[in-house]
Each structure stands twice: as C-alpha cells, then as structure tokens.
Enzyme design. Sequence first.
Site, PDB file in Angstrom:
ATOM      1  N   PRO A   9      74.523  56.672  16.500  1.00 24.37           N
ATOM      2  CA  PRO A   9      73.581  55.652  16.940  1.00 24.37           C
ATOM      3  C   PRO A   9      72.323  56.206  17.619  1.00 24.37           C
ATOM      4  O   PRO A   9      72.393  57.188  18.356  1.00 24.37           O
ATOM      5  CB  PRO A   9      74.395  54.823  17.945  1.00 24.37           C
ATOM      6  CG  PRO A   9      75.527  55.689  18.348  1.00 24.37           C
ATOM      7  CD  PRO A   9      75.828  56.558  17.171  1.00 24.37           C
ATOM      8  N   ASN A  10      71.226  55.551  17.295  1.00 28.37           N
ATOM      9  CA  ASN A  10      69.893  55.814  17.868  1.00 28.37           C
ATOM     10  C   ASN A  10      69.239  57.090  17.332  1.00 28.37           C
ATOM     11  O   ASN A  10      68.101  57.379  17.663  1.00 28.37           O
ATOM     12  CB  ASN A  10      69.940  55.859  19.418  1.00 28.37           C
ATOM     13  CG  ASN A  10      70.426  54.545  19.979  1.00 28.37           C
ATOM     14  OD1 ASN A  10      69.872  53.490  19.666  1.00 28.37           O
ATOM     15  ND2 ASN A  10      71.479  54.575  20.775  1.00 28.37           N
ATOM     16  N   ARG A  17      62.036  58.460  20.156  1.00 31.70           N
ATOM     17  CA  ARG A  17      62.964  58.250  21.265  1.00 31.70           C
ATOM     18  C   ARG A  17      62.923  59.424  22.253  1.00 31.70           C
ATOM     19  O   ARG A  17      63.210  60.558  21.868  1.00 31.70           O
ATOM     20  CB  ARG A  17      64.355  58.156  20.628  1.00 31.70           C
ATOM     21  CG  ARG A  17      65.484  58.182  21.562  1.00 31.70           C
ATOM     22  CD  ARG A  17      66.801  58.382  20.836  1.00 31.70           C
ATOM     23  NE  ARG A  17      67.867  58.202  21.776  1.00 31.70           N
ATOM     24  CZ  ARG A  17      69.082  58.670  21.633  1.00 31.70           C
ATOM     25  NH1 ARG A  17      69.403  59.337  20.542  1.00 31.70           N
ATOM     26  NH2 ARG A  17      69.992  58.460  22.545  1.00 31.70           N
ATOM     27  N   TYR A  22      64.747  64.796  23.252  1.00 35.61           N
ATOM     28  CA  TYR A  22      65.271  64.982  21.889  1.00 35.61           C
ATOM     29  C   TYR A  22      64.295  65.671  20.926  1.00 35.61           C
ATOM     30  O   TYR A  22      64.658  65.935  19.780  1.00 35.61           O
ATOM     31  CB  TYR A  22      65.705  63.625  21.317  1.00 35.61           C
ATOM     32  CG  TYR A  22      66.833  63.010  22.122  1.00 35.61           C
ATOM     33  CD1 TYR A  22      68.077  63.645  22.207  1.00 35.61           C
ATOM     34  CD2 TYR A  22      66.658  61.816  22.813  1.00 35.61           C
ATOM     35  CE1 TYR A  22      69.108  63.110  22.955  1.00 35.61           C
ATOM     36  CE2 TYR A  22      67.694  61.262  23.567  1.00 35.61           C
ATOM     37  CZ  TYR A  22      68.905  61.920  23.627  1.00 35.61           C
ATOM     38  OH  TYR A  22      69.934  61.389  24.370  1.00 35.61           O
ATOM     39  N   ASN A  73      76.552  64.703  14.782  1.00 35.58           N
ATOM     40  CA  ASN A  73      76.003  64.359  16.090  1.00 35.58           C
ATOM     41  C   ASN A  73      76.413  62.907  16.309  1.00 35.58           C
ATOM     42  O   ASN A  73      75.799  61.996  15.750  1.00 35.58           O
ATOM     43  CB  ASN A  73      74.482  64.503  16.122  1.00 35.58           C
ATOM     44  CG  ASN A  73      73.947  64.199  17.519  1.00 35.58           C
ATOM     45  OD1 ASN A  73      74.653  63.633  18.365  1.00 35.58           O
ATOM     46  ND2 ASN A  73      72.695  64.556  17.760  1.00 35.58           N
ATOM     47  N   ALA A  76      75.905  58.567  21.301  1.00 32.54           N
ATOM     48  CA  ALA A  76      76.669  58.045  22.445  1.00 32.54           C
ATOM     49  C   ALA A  76      78.154  57.863  22.130  1.00 32.54           C
ATOM     50  O   ALA A  76      78.982  57.833  23.055  1.00 32.54           O
ATOM     51  CB  ALA A  76      76.052  56.726  22.901  1.00 32.54           C
ATOM     52  N   GLU A  97      80.609  69.788  16.136  1.00 33.57           N
ATOM     53  CA  GLU A  97      79.925  68.746  16.923  1.00 33.57           C
ATOM     54  C   GLU A  97      78.591  69.302  17.396  1.00 33.57           C
ATOM     55  O   GLU A  97      78.557  70.405  17.946  1.00 33.57           O
ATOM     56  CB  GLU A  97      80.816  68.384  18.120  1.00 33.57           C
ATOM     57  CG  GLU A  97      80.165  67.431  19.104  1.00 33.57           C
ATOM     58  CD  GLU A  97      81.035  67.221  20.357  1.00 33.57           C
ATOM     59  OE1 GLU A  97      82.262  67.477  20.333  1.00 33.57           O
ATOM     60  OE2 GLU A  97      80.440  66.810  21.371  1.00 33.57           O
ATOM     61  N   HIS A  99      74.660  68.539  19.358  1.00 34.21           N
ATOM     62  CA  HIS A  99      73.783  67.684  20.171  1.00 34.21           C
ATOM     63  C   HIS A  99      72.425  68.345  20.268  1.00 34.21           C
ATOM     64  O   HIS A  99      72.341  69.582  20.433  1.00 34.21           O
ATOM     65  CB  HIS A  99      74.367  67.497  21.574  1.00 34.21           C
ATOM     66  CG  HIS A  99      75.720  66.875  21.558  1.00 34.21           C
ATOM     67  ND1 HIS A  99      75.907  65.528  21.353  1.00 34.21           N
ATOM     68  CD2 HIS A  99      76.952  67.419  21.650  1.00 34.21           C
ATOM     69  CE1 HIS A  99      77.200  65.275  21.337  1.00 34.21           C
ATOM     70  NE2 HIS A  99      77.867  66.401  21.505  1.00 34.21           N
ATOM     71  N   ARG A 106      73.051  67.037  31.805  1.00 30.48           N
ATOM     72  CA  ARG A 106      72.597  65.643  31.953  1.00 30.48           C
ATOM     73  C   ARG A 106      73.605  64.844  32.793  1.00 30.48           C
ATOM     74  O   ARG A 106      74.409  65.411  33.513  1.00 30.48           O
ATOM     75  CB  ARG A 106      72.363  65.051  30.554  1.00 30.48           C
ATOM     76  CG  ARG A 106      71.306  65.853  29.770  1.00 30.48           C
ATOM     77  CD  ARG A 106      71.023  65.254  28.421  1.00 30.48           C
ATOM     78  NE  ARG A 106      70.458  63.916  28.544  1.00 30.48           N
ATOM     79  CZ  ARG A 106      70.402  63.038  27.537  1.00 30.48           C
ATOM     80  NH1 ARG A 106      70.863  63.396  26.331  1.00 30.48           N
ATOM     81  NH2 ARG A 106      69.880  61.844  27.708  1.00 30.48           N
TER      82      ARG A 106
HETATM   83  C1  DQA Z   1      73.047  63.269  21.910  1.00 33.42           C
HETATM   84  C2  DQA Z   1      73.517  63.225  23.364  1.00 33.42           C
HETATM   85  C3  DQA Z   1      74.230  61.923  23.659  1.00 33.42           C
HETATM   86  O1  DQA Z   1      74.673  61.892  25.003  1.00 33.42           O
HETATM   87  C4  DQA Z   1      73.297  60.759  23.426  1.00 33.42           C
HETATM   88  O2  DQA Z   1      73.970  59.528  23.648  1.00 33.42           O
HETATM   89  C5  DQA Z   1      72.656  60.788  22.083  1.00 33.42           C
HETATM   90  C6  DQA Z   1      72.202  62.061  21.544  1.00 33.42           C
HETATM   91  C7  DQA Z   1      72.188  64.523  21.630  1.00 33.42           C
HETATM   92  O3  DQA Z   1      71.961  64.800  20.450  1.00 33.42           O
HETATM   93  O4  DQA Z   1      71.728  65.184  22.544  1.00 33.42           O
HETATM   94  O5  DQA Z   1      72.431  59.758  21.470  1.00 33.42           O
HETATM   95  O6  DQA Z   1      74.184  63.329  21.063  1.00 33.42           O
END
Ligand code: DQA
Length: 144
Positions: A9-10, A17, A22, A73, A76, A97, A99, A106
């Site tokens: 998501p996102n 964003r 990011y 990735n 959240a 995994e 990020h 964070r």
């Molecule tokens: C994320 C880190 C997560 O905590 C966050 O909710 C994201 C992006 C990252 O790529 O740094 O949506 O996965």
Amino acid sequence: MKILVLNGPNLNMLGKREPNIYGRLSLADLEDNINTLAKNLGVEVEFFQSNYEGAIVEKIHQAFGRIDGIIINPGAFTHTSIAIRDAFLSVNIPFVEVHLSNIFSRESFRHKSYLSDIAQGVVSGLKEYSYLCALNYLVELLKH
Ligand code: DQA
C-alpha cells in the site's frame, strides 16, 4: 528464472509521497531500474502493486509453481499482516523483504515486521538500491 516484485500500500504514490523519506523516483522509474538489472542478469521479472492486503495474498498464492523468488516491499502491511506471513508460509517461495527507508531509525511501530524471520533476508534504508541488492542476491541464491 522468474522473479516477482510485489509492492504494498501507498507505494503507487512513490515520487509524490514524503520524498525526503522515500526518494523522488516514481514506482514506474523504480520498476524500470529493476528491469534493467534483471535484463543484465538474464532473468524475467513480473511486477505487482496493490493497496489491498487480500490482493497481495492472492498474488502470492498464484506465484506457486510459477515464480522462483519474490521481492516484497509490504509497506505498512509489514507491521500488521499475519495473512501475508501465512501466504508466504503456504507457498514456500524464497523471498527478500525490502524497504526504501530504514525502518529501524523511524517510529517504534515500524520496528516490528511479521515477515523478517521467515525471509531470506531484509534490506532496509537503501532507497531503490534495496530492491537492486535483493534482486542480485535472489538470483545468486536461486542459481546455486
Ligand atoms: C516502507 C516502510 C513502511 O513502514 C511504510 O509503511 C511504507 C514503506 C519503506 O519502503 O520504507 O509504506 O515499507
């Protein structure tokens, strides 16, 4: 060899964003960079992004017997999703995994991942290079 790159998501909002966290690349730019490396490594990549947990679970199920390795990735969902964890346990496909940000520098709620202990590894905080490192590693792992 076929690798699936899953974004949660996102991540469709990349570039717009919180660019200080990011980065400025869009999701399409990121996918282009991954594709370029995949071509150099001689592997095929498939991309999928969804804002819905169930869609990600189904995509992992559909990977069974078809995909050799997964880069995810989970956004959240990293910090909340037992369903995505169980999907990986169901198909038993090796995954990394990733990020973009360093989740450990964070908020404390981002320090917990439901996936890290069952992943081949975790790459966090290297922006788009997190994905490229994961791809290099997965290809090596799957070759041997
Ligand atoms: C994320 C880190 C997560 O905590 C966050 O909710 C994201 C992006 C990252 O790529 O740094 O949506 O996965």
